[in-house]
Motif scaffolding. Structure first.
Motif, PDB file in Angstrom:
ATOM      1  N   VAL A   1       0.822  -1.204   0.000  1.00 57.76           N
ATOM      2  CA  VAL A   1       0.000   0.000   0.000  1.00 57.76           C
ATOM      3  C   VAL A   1       0.857   1.255   0.000  1.00 57.76           C
ATOM      4  CG1 VAL A   1      -1.645   1.368   1.342  1.00 57.76           C
ATOM      5  CG2 VAL A   1      -1.996  -1.090   1.062  1.00 57.76           C
ATOM      6  N   ILE A   2       1.829   1.351   0.912  1.00 56.93           N
ATOM      7  CA  ILE A   2       2.572   2.609   1.014  1.00 56.93           C
ATOM      8  C   ILE A   2       3.490   2.823  -0.181  1.00 56.93           C
ATOM      9  CG2 ILE A   2       2.403   2.696   3.515  1.00 56.93           C
ATOM     10  CD1 ILE A   2       5.379   1.930   3.649  1.00 56.93           C
ATOM     11  N   GLU A   3       3.866   1.741  -0.865  1.00 55.88           N
ATOM     12  CA  GLU A   3       4.645   1.948  -2.088  1.00 55.88           C
ATOM     13  C   GLU A   3       3.795   2.677  -3.134  1.00 55.88           C
ATOM     14  OE1 GLU A   3       6.879  -0.350  -5.741  1.00 55.88           O
ATOM     15  OE2 GLU A   3       6.031  -1.543  -4.107  1.00 55.88           O
ATOM     16  N   ILE A   4       2.536   2.284  -3.259  1.00 56.90           N
ATOM     17  CA  ILE A   4       1.639   2.960  -4.202  1.00 56.90           C
ATOM     18  C   ILE A   4       1.461   4.416  -3.799  1.00 56.90           C
ATOM     19  CG2 ILE A   4      -0.691   2.981  -5.179  1.00 56.90           C
ATOM     20  CD1 ILE A   4      -0.898   0.052  -4.315  1.00 56.90           C
ATOM     21  N   LEU A   5       1.187   4.645  -2.514  1.00 49.32           N
ATOM     22  CA  LEU A   5       0.879   5.997  -2.042  1.00 49.32           C
ATOM     23  C   LEU A   5       2.079   6.944  -2.116  1.00 49.32           C
ATOM     24  CD1 LEU A   5      -1.316   5.168   1.075  1.00 49.32           C
ATOM     25  CD2 LEU A   5      -2.046   5.633  -1.263  1.00 49.32           C
ATOM     26  N   SER A   6       3.279   6.390  -2.237  1.00 50.08           N
ATOM     27  CA  SER A   6       4.482   7.218  -2.246  1.00 50.08           C
ATOM     28  C   SER A   6       4.968   7.541  -3.652  1.00 50.08           C
ATOM     29  CB  SER A   6       5.619   6.509  -1.487  1.00 50.08           C
ATOM     30  OG  SER A   6       5.250   6.256  -0.150  1.00 50.08           O
ATOM     31  N   ARG A   7       4.242   7.095  -4.668  1.00 45.51           N
ATOM     32  CA  ARG A   7       4.698   7.281  -6.052  1.00 45.51           C
ATOM     33  C   ARG A   7       4.051   8.497  -6.714  1.00 45.51           C
ATOM     34  NH1 ARG A   7       7.444   3.494  -8.781  1.00 45.51           N
ATOM     35  NH2 ARG A   7       7.910   1.536  -7.708  1.00 45.51           N
ATOM     36  N   HIS A   8       4.805   9.111  -7.622  1.00 44.64           N
ATOM     37  CA  HIS A   8       4.286  10.180  -8.468  1.00 44.64           C
ATOM     38  C   HIS A   8       3.871   9.596  -9.815  1.00 44.64           C
ATOM     39  CE1 HIS A   8       5.383  13.522  -5.889  1.00 44.64           C
ATOM     40  NE2 HIS A   8       6.622  13.083  -5.793  1.00 44.64           N
ATOM     41  N   ALA A   9       2.737  10.068 -10.331  1.00 41.55           N
ATOM     42  CA  ALA A   9       2.305   9.688 -11.670  1.00 41.55           C
ATOM     43  C   ALA A   9       3.140  10.434 -12.707  1.00 41.55           C
ATOM     44  CB  ALA A   9       0.820  10.009 -11.860  1.00 41.55           C
ATOM     45  N   SER A  10       3.131   9.920 -13.933  1.00 39.26           N
ATOM     46  CA  SER A  10       3.934  10.542 -14.995  1.00 39.26           C
ATOM     47  C   SER A  10       3.397  11.905 -15.392  1.00 39.26           C
ATOM     48  CB  SER A  10       3.969   9.627 -16.220  1.00 39.26           C
ATOM     49  OG  SER A  10       2.654   9.438 -16.732  1.00 39.26           O
ATOM     50  N   ASP A  11       2.104  12.148 -15.161  1.00 36.77           N
ATOM     51  CA  ASP A  11       1.521  13.437 -15.552  1.00 36.77           C
ATOM     52  C   ASP A  11       1.231  14.321 -14.340  1.00 36.77           C
ATOM     53  OD1 ASP A  11      -0.528  11.951 -14.503  1.00 36.77           O
ATOM     54  OD2 ASP A  11      -1.994  12.506 -16.029  1.00 36.77           O
ATOM     55  N   GLU A  12       1.979  14.114 -13.258  1.00 39.28           N
ATOM     56  CA  GLU A  12       1.814  14.941 -12.064  1.00 39.28           C
ATOM     57  C   GLU A  12       2.055  16.416 -12.411  1.00 39.28           C
ATOM     58  OE1 GLU A  12       0.323  14.543  -8.942  1.00 39.28           O
ATOM     59  OE2 GLU A  12       1.926  13.197  -8.261  1.00 39.28           O
ATOM     60  N   VAL A  13       1.256  17.294 -11.821  1.00 41.15           N
ATOM     61  CA  VAL A  13       1.418  18.734 -12.031  1.00 41.15           C
ATOM     62  C   VAL A  13       1.946  19.330 -10.717  1.00 41.15           C
ATOM     63  CG1 VAL A  13       0.330  20.877 -12.754  1.00 41.15           C
ATOM     64  CG2 VAL A  13      -0.519  18.689 -13.651  1.00 41.15           C
ATOM     65  N   TYR A  14       3.113  19.921 -10.788  1.00 40.44           N
ATOM     66  CA  TYR A  14       3.812  20.344  -9.574  1.00 40.44           C
ATOM     67  C   TYR A  14       3.588  21.821  -9.272  1.00 40.44           C
ATOM     68  CZ  TYR A  14       5.991  15.805  -9.839  1.00 40.44           C
ATOM     69  OH  TYR A  14       6.186  14.447  -9.884  1.00 40.44           O
ATOM     70  N   LEU A  15       3.831  22.159  -8.019  1.00 41.26           N
ATOM     71  CA  LEU A  15       3.636  23.519  -7.542  1.00 41.26           C
ATOM     72  C   LEU A  15       4.416  24.502  -8.429  1.00 41.26           C
ATOM     73  CD1 LEU A  15       2.243  25.006  -5.167  1.00 41.26           C
ATOM     74  CD2 LEU A  15       4.439  24.912  -3.955  1.00 41.26           C
ATOM     75  N   GLY A  16       3.748  25.589  -8.801  1.00 44.56           N
ATOM     76  CA  GLY A  16       4.373  26.579  -9.669  1.00 44.56           C
ATOM     77  C   GLY A  16       4.158  26.329 -11.143  1.00 44.56           C
ATOM     78  N   THR A  17       3.413  25.254 -11.463  1.00 48.15           N
ATOM     79  CA  THR A  17       3.088  24.962 -12.854  1.00 48.15           C
ATOM     80  C   THR A  17       1.596  24.698 -12.971  1.00 48.15           C
ATOM     81  OG1 THR A  17       3.458  22.570 -12.630  1.00 48.15           O
ATOM     82  CG2 THR A  17       5.356  23.935 -13.224  1.00 48.15           C
ATOM     83  N   ARG A  18       1.087  24.762 -14.188  1.00 49.71           N
ATOM     84  CA  ARG A  18      -0.317  24.451 -14.474  1.00 49.71           C
ATOM     85  C   ARG A  18      -0.365  23.466 -15.632  1.00 49.71           C
ATOM     86  NH1 ARG A  18      -4.897  27.732 -12.017  1.00 49.71           N
ATOM     87  NH2 ARG A  18      -3.796  29.027 -10.513  1.00 49.71           N
ATOM     88  N   ASP A  19      -1.431  22.689 -15.704  1.00 53.08           N
ATOM     89  CA  ASP A  19      -1.535  21.734 -16.793  1.00 53.08           C
ATOM     90  C   ASP A  19      -1.940  22.390 -18.108  1.00 53.08           C
ATOM     91  OD1 ASP A  19      -4.130  22.318 -16.159  1.00 53.08           O
ATOM     92  OD2 ASP A  19      -4.765  20.244 -15.844  1.00 53.08           O
ATOM     93  N   ASN A  20      -2.348  23.658 -18.056  1.00 51.42           N
ATOM     94  CA  ASN A  20      -2.686  24.398 -19.264  1.00 51.42           C
ATOM     95  C   ASN A  20      -2.169  25.826 -19.124  1.00 51.42           C
ATOM     96  OD1 ASN A  20      -4.065  25.898 -21.357  1.00 51.42           O
ATOM     97  ND2 ASN A  20      -5.508  24.195 -21.511  1.00 51.42           N
ATOM     98  N   PRO A  21      -1.283  26.251 -20.027  1.00 51.47           N
ATOM     99  CA  PRO A  21      -0.730  27.607 -19.891  1.00 51.47           C
ATOM    100  C   PRO A  21      -1.763  28.703 -20.099  1.00 51.47           C
ATOM    101  CG  PRO A  21      -0.107  26.643 -21.999  1.00 51.47           C
ATOM    102  CD  PRO A  21      -0.758  25.554 -21.204  1.00 51.47           C
ATOM    103  N   ASN A  22      -2.924  28.348 -20.644  1.00 49.34           N
ATOM    104  CA  ASN A  22      -3.968  29.338 -20.915  1.00 49.34           C
ATOM    105  C   ASN A  22      -5.028  29.367 -19.816  1.00 49.34           C
ATOM    106  OD1 ASN A  22      -2.875  30.046 -23.509  1.00 49.34           O
ATOM    107  ND2 ASN A  22      -3.646  28.096 -24.265  1.00 49.34           N
ATOM    108  N   TRP A  23      -4.619  29.047 -18.582  1.00 50.37           N
ATOM    109  CA  TRP A  23      -5.583  28.986 -17.481  1.00 50.37           C
ATOM    110  C   TRP A  23      -6.236  30.348 -17.215  1.00 50.37           C
ATOM    111  CZ3 TRP A  23      -4.618  31.736 -12.920  1.00 50.37           C
ATOM    112  CH2 TRP A  23      -3.320  32.234 -12.762  1.00 50.37           C
ATOM    113  N   THR A  24      -5.566  31.419 -17.565  1.00 54.51           N
ATOM    114  CA  THR A  24      -6.164  32.754 -17.525  1.00 54.51           C
ATOM    115  C   THR A  24      -5.535  33.592 -18.622  1.00 54.51           C
ATOM    116  OG1 THR A  24      -6.642  34.696 -16.145  1.00 54.51           O
ATOM    117  CG2 THR A  24      -4.485  33.681 -15.885  1.00 54.51           C
ATOM    118  N   CYS A  25      -6.255  34.607 -19.061  1.00 50.81           N
ATOM    119  CA  CYS A  25      -5.683  35.540 -20.029  1.00 50.81           C
ATOM    120  C   CYS A  25      -5.333  36.869 -19.380  1.00 50.81           C
ATOM    121  CB  CYS A  25      -6.660  35.767 -21.185  1.00 50.81           C
ATOM    122  SG  CYS A  25      -8.102  36.740 -20.730  1.00 50.81           S
TER     123      CYS A  25
END
Length: 892
Positions: A804-828
């Motif tokens: 269980v804790i091995e799963i909970l400790s992993r990052h997904a390949s499409d993780e979005v990290y602090l200071g970034t957004r998944d879409n650069p057009n989130w606001t204009c």
């Protein structure tokens, strides 16, 4: 940066030049008519757009191979199956006040050259008819006439006359149109406080919020998008026996708790106050959460849900048939080490696993050979804590260091006085004052007295006495046996902590009201006393492991954030600037919480089963929440409250840490300050004064609902912000973002790197310290490793806990990290984009600074005897088990 931001602007009408008025010949009349026709042509035309979406089969948890997508599957989107209509932001229909609707347009063809497409996404072109009186589109309606849903990522409109591009960030599931009672509407990426919304969009904005609130009583089904509240009355399985019934968390003074999302499942058959659960054996964990809370990306939590279900419902029973709670222990530490080389299971267990556990899950648990259809041993990666030094975990320095730089670094506090007092009710529990004496402590303080150490803040405590004592009598009547612990530590000249004494306490044999009995264990490294000291540290860690998982991790991040998510979706329009600010920090949290309630936190689930507190975590967690204070979740206030820092205007961030080398606090304060600055800059882009905050109807409704409903059991507490100033808004949003990102990262992603070596962080104890003259004491003398292994987490629990804790400790390949957004057009909006860019650069600087600190030899708490740097607050990470990285949200 988006150059062509969305602005409400009246198009300039193109007019032909006036003809010369010399005569009225037929030729001149014809020329004049042609000029008028040309003018109309220029005022009409097409707006080109690009739609990005993902098909259902790509996101299906049972079909994770992206190469399986067929052209035929995409072809069904063409030819009118999906239609869109633009909504004007400038011009309303006089009859109803709603923004004018354009003509319906259909997806036309694939776009194969779009450079921004991510894995699994597809793009289609679309063209909209445009007339001069339409104005700038501020929203659009989409209708799906296909039999299945799809995931809409975005729409981009190009070359709008006199304007430029408009972006719509959608990130939403679109079901067949006949499933909805109102149209699916998406707004452009321009933020407005309610009073500044273009009049043509006001009713659309209001109607969308009405839809998201629902009616409060209807049954909720898969395609619904309704956000509503419920208490935690879904943890028990009373239909399977009285022993599996659990009290309701929330809605009472006895068990206060944050609210969760409503699922609308009917009551259980045997208890009308308990919500029924999905029964074991159900193929999928189809727990209702608003549809858009279930990820629209391939590495989705459906996969995680299926995997956790596999462990709890398939692997656990199979292994229970092989091992029991008190036998089949490991015989030596070396045998534990072999777990990371592959653990052999009996052949009959392997055969049953092959029959019951489907692929592709086998590959996640076992080493497999697809060609030969064979399963090899259970396989676990080597935990980081033993990679460089296999025995470093046993040292006192590492035991203490992990209180500052481990997976649970927010509990240790400065000691203010001796003897230690208890906050337990003396009428129910008698005198619980600690029996640790000054004389015992001073034996290992190098000539410093307790009074001197208290005066200079050099004594610290990890105190789990009050948390565990009320439940120990019941816990110790089971196969689990434990203590309530107090650990006192001394700050040495080199900046490291040294444990001085551990108090192991039990309920008084004559009754709770008679107080407690305890044994104070002092440090030793030789013979029987050395083994007893090692066991005493293990009892402390068992307390710490349980408190960490259910309080520091579950309650203080996952559970407390969910009401903010629900209230935001019910009261803040997607057009609202605060919604845009907080949205990425809410991604996936409701879904992972729902999975946890079903597959981890439920009665006799993995968490109850594999931690000391068992079913009593419910009461323990509730009692901690009763004293939860929202403003104190700010890291600076938390440090001050625990005595780990004092206010000092001469120091960075206005705080002086009493332990200079406190990695969680040092790195955390920089992250906190960066978040706070970003939020301050953002809020001041939209609110010019405190009056703007007070007059924002959606913002006030959001905060009121959080206080009175989402955290309603604490609604009468005086510490709630009144939400009357920009400063309060900035602080509240900073706390929410900090909790959802950095705090969760600090307490989650180190679980396997530290706790994957179960000797370092055992979760259960099964024996108390043996008395001299007993057979167990002889084992203690003759085979210390065997005595230790017979006491801590047994083999069966280790195998499942690590899975269980091995799963909970992993990052997904499409993780979005602090200071970034998944879409650069989130606001204009230009100013927020500039502020966000500054935030990202600041986080890059912080990461470089933290790396430099980790390479500073004098900062011994940053690496310790195990040679493991403190990396949990590095902002970035790659995929997998990295022990670093701060995702935007609580996504696992």
């Amino acid at each position: 940066m988006v150059q062509n931001c969305y602005r409400i602007k009246t198009p300039v009408e193109t007019k032909p030049p006036a003809p010369e008025q010399t005569d009225s010949s037929p030729r001149q009349s014809h020329l004049a008519a042609g000029a008028v026709k040309e003018a109309k042509r220029l005022q009409q035309g097409k707006i080109k757009g690009t739609v990005v979406l993902m098909t259902k089969n790509i996101l299906d948890s049972n079909n994770l191979n992206l190469e399986d997508k067929a052209e035929d599957d995409l072809g069904q989107f063409l030819g009118g199956a999906v239609s869109l209509q633009l909504i004007s932001a400038q011009n309303a229909d006089p009859g109803n006040g709603l923004g004018k609707l354009g003509e319906a347009a259909s997806l036309e063809e694939f776009v194969t050259t779009l450079p921004t497409l991510l894995e699994g996404q597809d793009a289609f072109s679309v063209q909209f008819d445009y007339t001069h009186d339409f104005g700038v589109p501020g929203a659009f309606v989409i209708r799906n006439n296909l039999p299945d849903e799809f995931y809409l990522v975005s729409l981009t409109l190009d070359d709008i006359p006199n304007h430029g591009s408009v972006h719509y960030v959608c990130n939403s599931w679109i079901y067949p149109a006949n499933r909805y009672s109102s149209d699916r509407i998406f707004f452009a990426n321009k933020a407005y406080v309610p009073s500044k919304t273009p009049p043509a969009l006001v009713k659309y904005r209001e109607q969308e919020l009405i839809t998201l609130r629902g009616d409060g009583f209807s049954e909720l089904v898969e395609h619904d998008r309704v956000y509503d509240y419920a208490t935690y009355n879904d943890l028990g399985w009373p239909d399977f026996g009285e022993s599996l019934a659990r009290p309701t968390l929330g809605g009472s003074s006895e068990y206060p708790y944050p609210r969760r999302g409503r699922t609308s499942r009917p009551p259980s058959e045997s208890d009308p106050n308990t919500e029924s659960k999905l029964h074991p054996g159900v193929e999928h964990l189809d727990i209702y959460v608003p549809r858009d809370e279930r990820f629209g990306h391939p590495n989705c939590s459906d996969f995680l849900a299926y995997f956790l279900k596999l462990i709890s419902e398939d692997l656990k029973p199979l292994l229970e048939e092989t091992f029991n709670f008190t036998s089949d222990d490991f015989d030596s530490f070396d045998e534990v080490d072999q777990l990371y080389e592959g653990f052999e299971l009996p052949p009959d267990v392997l055969q049953n696993i092959q029959k019951k556990i489907p692929t592709p899950m086998l590959a996640e648990l076992f080493q497999t050979n697809d060609e030969l259809d064979l399963i090899y041993p259970l396989s676990y990666p080597t935990p980081k804590v033993i990679i460089e030094n296999k025995s470093g975990w046993m040292t006192d320095e590492e035991f203490a260091r992990e209180m500052l730089a481990g997976v649970n670094p927010g509990v240790i506090r400065a000691l203010q006085e001796l003897p230690l007092n208890s906050k337990l009710d003396i009428r129910a529990y008698g005198d619980q004052t600690s029996k640790i004496t000054k004389e015992q402590l001073e034996q290992n303080m190098g000539g410093v007295t307790v009074d001197e150490a208290l005066q200079h803040t050099r004594l610290f405590i990890l105190d789990y006495h009050d948390a565990f004592m009320p439940y120990l009598r019941k816990i110790n009547e089971t196969l689990k046996k434990g203590y309530a612990t107090r650990t006192i530590l001394f700050l040495k000249e080199d900046g490291t902590l040294k444990p001085l004494a551990i108090e192991l306490s039990l309920p008084h044999p004559d009754g709770d009201e008679c107080g407690f009995i305890s044994r104070v264990v002092l440090p030793a490294d030789q013979g029987v006393e050395g083994t007893i000291w090692l066991l005493a540290k293990a009892y402390v860690t068992v307390n710490d492991s349980g408190y960490h998982q259910l309080v520091s991790h579950w309650l203080q991040t996952h559970a407390v954030i969910e009401p903010f998510i629900i209230a935001a979706n019910r009261q803040l329009s997607v057009l609202h600037p605060i919604h845009k600010l907080l949205y990425p920090h809410f991604r996936d949290t409701m879904n992972i919480n729902a999975i946890a309630r079903q597959a981890l936190l439920d009665a006799n689930g993995i968490i109850e089963w594999s931690f000391l507190h068992g079913q009593y975590w419910i009461e323990m967690s509730s009692k901690v929440y009763k004293n939860w204070v929202f403003p104190d979740q700010a890291l600076p206030k938390d440090l001050i409250k625990r005595g780990m820092a004092v206010e000092d205007p001469e120091c960075p961030y206005g705080l002086r840490l009493v332990i200079e080398d406190y990695p969680f606090a040092v790195d955390g304060l920089e992250i906190w300050a960066a978040i706070n600055t970003w939020v301050y800059d953002y809020v001041h882009c939209y609110y010019d004064s405190n009056e703007d905050v007070q007059q924002d109807s959606e913002l006030q409704a959001w905060w009121k609902e959080i206080v009175e409903v989402g955290h309603g059991d604490l609604k009468d507490q005086p510490w709630w912000f009144k939400m009357q100033t920009r400063a309060e808004l900035v602080e509240a949003c900073t706390v929410i973002i900090w909790t959802s990102s950095a705090l969760h990262a600090a307490v989650n992603f180190g679980q396997y790197p530290y706790g994957g070596y179960i000797l370092n962080r055992p979760t259960v104890s099964r024996r108390l310290l043996p008395e001299d003259g007993t057979p167990e004491y002889e084992v203690l003398k003759e085979n210390p490793e065997k005595a230790f292994l017979n006491t801590v987490t047994p083999k069966l629990m280790i195998l499942l806990h690590l899975s269980v804790i091995e799963i909970l400790s992993r990052h997904a390949s499409d993780e979005v990290y602090l200071g970034t957004r998944d879409n650069p057009n989130w606001t204009c909006d230009v100013k927020p984009l500039e502020a966000f860019k500054k935030f990202g650069k600041r986080l890059e600087e912080i990461e470089k600074t933290v790396i430099e600190r980790n390479n500073t030899e004098t900062l011994r708490n940053r690496i310790g005897p195990v040679k493991m740097h403190y990396t949990l607050l590095y902002p970035t990470s790659g995929e997998g088990l990295t022990c670093r990285g701060i995702p935007n949200s609580i996504s696992i």
